[in-house]
Every structure is written in structure tokens, then in C-alpha cells.
Design a protein around this motif. Sequence first.
Motif, PDB file in Angstrom:
ATOM      1  N   LEU A  59       0.377  -1.261  -0.133  1.00  0.00           N
ATOM      2  CA  LEU A  59      -0.010  -0.224   0.051  1.00  0.00           C
ATOM      3  C   LEU A  59       1.065   1.581  -0.425  1.00  0.00           C
ATOM      4  N   LYS A  60       1.896   1.561   0.569  1.00  0.00           N
ATOM      5  CA  LYS A  60       2.864   2.158   0.302  1.00  0.00           C
ATOM      6  C   LYS A  60       3.718   2.870  -0.378  1.00  0.00           C
ATOM      7  N   ILE A  61       4.303   1.798  -1.731  1.00  0.00           N
ATOM      8  CA  ILE A  61       4.664   1.464  -2.373  1.00  0.00           C
ATOM      9  C   ILE A  61       3.334   2.082  -3.473  1.00  0.00           C
ATOM     10  N   PHE A  62       2.479   1.417  -3.648  1.00  0.00           N
ATOM     11  CA  PHE A  62       0.743   2.228  -4.518  1.00  0.00           C
ATOM     12  C   PHE A  62       1.280   3.303  -4.332  1.00  0.00           C
ATOM     13  N   TYR A  63       0.974   4.026  -2.962  1.00  0.00           N
ATOM     14  CA  TYR A  63       0.381   5.629  -2.841  1.00  0.00           C
ATOM     15  C   TYR A  63       2.143   6.680  -3.248  1.00  0.00           C
ATOM     16  N   ASP A  64       2.865   5.893  -3.005  1.00  0.00           N
ATOM     17  CA  ASP A  64       4.439   6.240  -2.734  1.00  0.00           C
ATOM     18  C   ASP A  64       4.921   7.197  -4.508  1.00  0.00           C
ATOM     19  N   VAL A  65       4.258   5.581  -5.636  1.00  0.00           N
ATOM     20  CA  VAL A  65       4.046   5.922  -6.646  1.00  0.00           C
ATOM     21  C   VAL A  65       3.022   6.591  -7.440  1.00  0.00           C
ATOM     22  N   ILE A  66       2.586   7.016  -6.682  1.00  0.00           N
ATOM     23  CA  ILE A  66       1.026   8.018  -7.119  1.00  0.00           C
ATOM     24  C   ILE A  66       1.216   9.636  -7.690  1.00  0.00           C
ATOM     25  N   PRO A  67       1.477  10.631  -9.036  1.00  0.00           N
ATOM     26  CA  PRO A  67       2.443  11.687  -8.483  1.00  0.00           C
ATOM     27  C   PRO A  67       1.127  12.281  -7.995  1.00  0.00           C
ATOM     28  N   GLY A  68       1.914  13.409  -7.214  1.00  0.00           N
ATOM     29  CA  GLY A  68       0.900  14.170  -6.735  1.00  0.00           C
ATOM     30  C   GLY A  68       1.390  14.099  -5.431  1.00  0.00           C
ATOM     31  N   VAL A  69       0.782  12.909  -4.772  1.00  0.00           N
ATOM     32  CA  VAL A  69       0.729  12.638  -3.340  1.00  0.00           C
ATOM     33  C   VAL A  69       2.163  12.485  -2.640  1.00  0.00           C
ATOM     34  N   SER A  70       1.578  13.995  -1.429  1.00  0.00           N
ATOM     35  CA  SER A  70       2.734  14.341  -0.722  1.00  0.00           C
ATOM     36  C   SER A  70       3.478  12.573  -0.168  1.00  0.00           C
ATOM     37  N   GLN A  71       4.303  12.819   1.068  1.00  0.00           N
ATOM     38  CA  GLN A  71       4.674  11.256   1.765  1.00  0.00           C
ATOM     39  C   GLN A  71       3.665  11.249   3.343  1.00  0.00           C
ATOM     40  N   GLU A  72       3.806  12.686   3.355  1.00  0.00           N
ATOM     41  CA  GLU A  72       2.460  12.282   3.873  1.00  0.00           C
ATOM     42  C   GLU A  72       0.911  12.017   3.961  1.00  0.00           C
ATOM     43  N   THR A  73       1.056  12.675   3.374  1.00  0.00           N
ATOM     44  CA  THR A  73      -0.680  12.240   2.057  1.00  0.00           C
ATOM     45  C   THR A  73      -0.385   9.906   2.166  1.00  0.00           C
ATOM     46  N   SER A  74       0.909  10.280   1.364  1.00  0.00           N
ATOM     47  CA  SER A  74       0.859   8.781   1.489  1.00  0.00           C
ATOM     48  C   SER A  74       0.537   7.780   2.794  1.00  0.00           C
ATOM     49  N   TRP A  75       1.251   8.020   3.353  1.00  0.00           N
ATOM     50  CA  TRP A  75       0.913   7.021   4.810  1.00  0.00           C
ATOM     51  C   TRP A  75      -0.200   7.289   5.699  1.00  0.00           C
TER      52      TRP A  75
END
Length: 182
Positions: A59-75
Motif C-alpha cells: 500500500l505504501k509503495i502504491f501511494y508513493d508511486v501516484i504523482p502529486g501525493v506527498s509523503q504525509e498523504t501517502s502514510w
Amino acid sequence: MADQKQTRRRRSSSILQIYQEPQEPIEQLSDQSALPNLNAQWVNAKGAWTIHFVLILALKIFYDVIPGVSQETSWTLTNISYMFGSYLMFHWVRGTPFEFNSGAYDNLNMWEQIDDGAQYTPAKKFLLSVPIVLFLLSTHYTHYDLTYFTINFLATLGVVIPKLPFSHRLRVGLLSGIPEEA
């Protein structure tokens, strides 16, 4: 006709409904003890605990790959996604996905089936600690921002509270029409 009206159950009209699931009759308890519960025994199998870390990492990798998603939002998205999936799997769905036990566990969710309902077993301690640790990681990596903290905290509460002993066999529903005794 009069007997039919007296035994008829009515539905509550309130929005939030809390209902304590009654204990199973002796026939259902004997059905539960007749065969092993394959639905709930996987939590003690080799590698079953590892899958939680693999899912969180995926899930973390999936949300990190999405452009424009910050680390805070990804977590935060990782935390919310895991909590949502965990709640659905352990607390929302009742019964077993396959007919192993002829409906013996139809009134119980997965959490209540694990280790025959015993509290504080190693599997349940692990499954309770994973959301808490993920919340702590999410809070740390969102730099203790109040908005992210609130979102992560509420998501974690939504998964941790149903795992506590006082919530055993307790059903809470919104507009679900849980039947009440007449």
C-alpha cells in the motif's frame, strides 16, 4: 393471528443502533465443536503474520508511486486503507466464506472466531498491535500534523475498539434496522 403478532419482531427507527448478539444455542455450539474452524485458524499458520507487513508495504509503495501525493498523504492513505480492509475482514463480515461448518459460525465475525473467542492470545495481541504500530508510524512520518493525526487516530480507533473485550459480540449499525425485541 394473535400469536403471530406477539412473536413478531419490530425494527428500531433510530439512526445509531447497538445490539448485543445473543449466545448460540447448544445445537450451534455442538456444530462449532464438531469440525475445526478453518476460517479462523489461518492466523496461527506460518507466514500469516507476515502478510500484514507485506500488505502495508505494498500500500505504501502504491501511494508513493501516484504523482502529486506527498509523503504525509501517502502514510495517511496507507493507514486508512489498511484500517478499512482490516475492519471489513475482521469485524464487518460474519460467518465463513466457504461452507466448512454448515452455518455454525454465521452469527460471528472473524475476530470472534479466532482462537474460539479467547481474548489476549498471541494472534489477537499481534492483530491488535499492528494497527497501533501503523498509527504511530503514520503519526511520526506526518510530522505530528494535527489534521493528519486526527484522521489517522480516528481510523485507528475504528479498528482497535472492536477488538477490545467489551466489544465482543456487540453490533453497531447505522440505519441497519437491527431487530429489537417487541
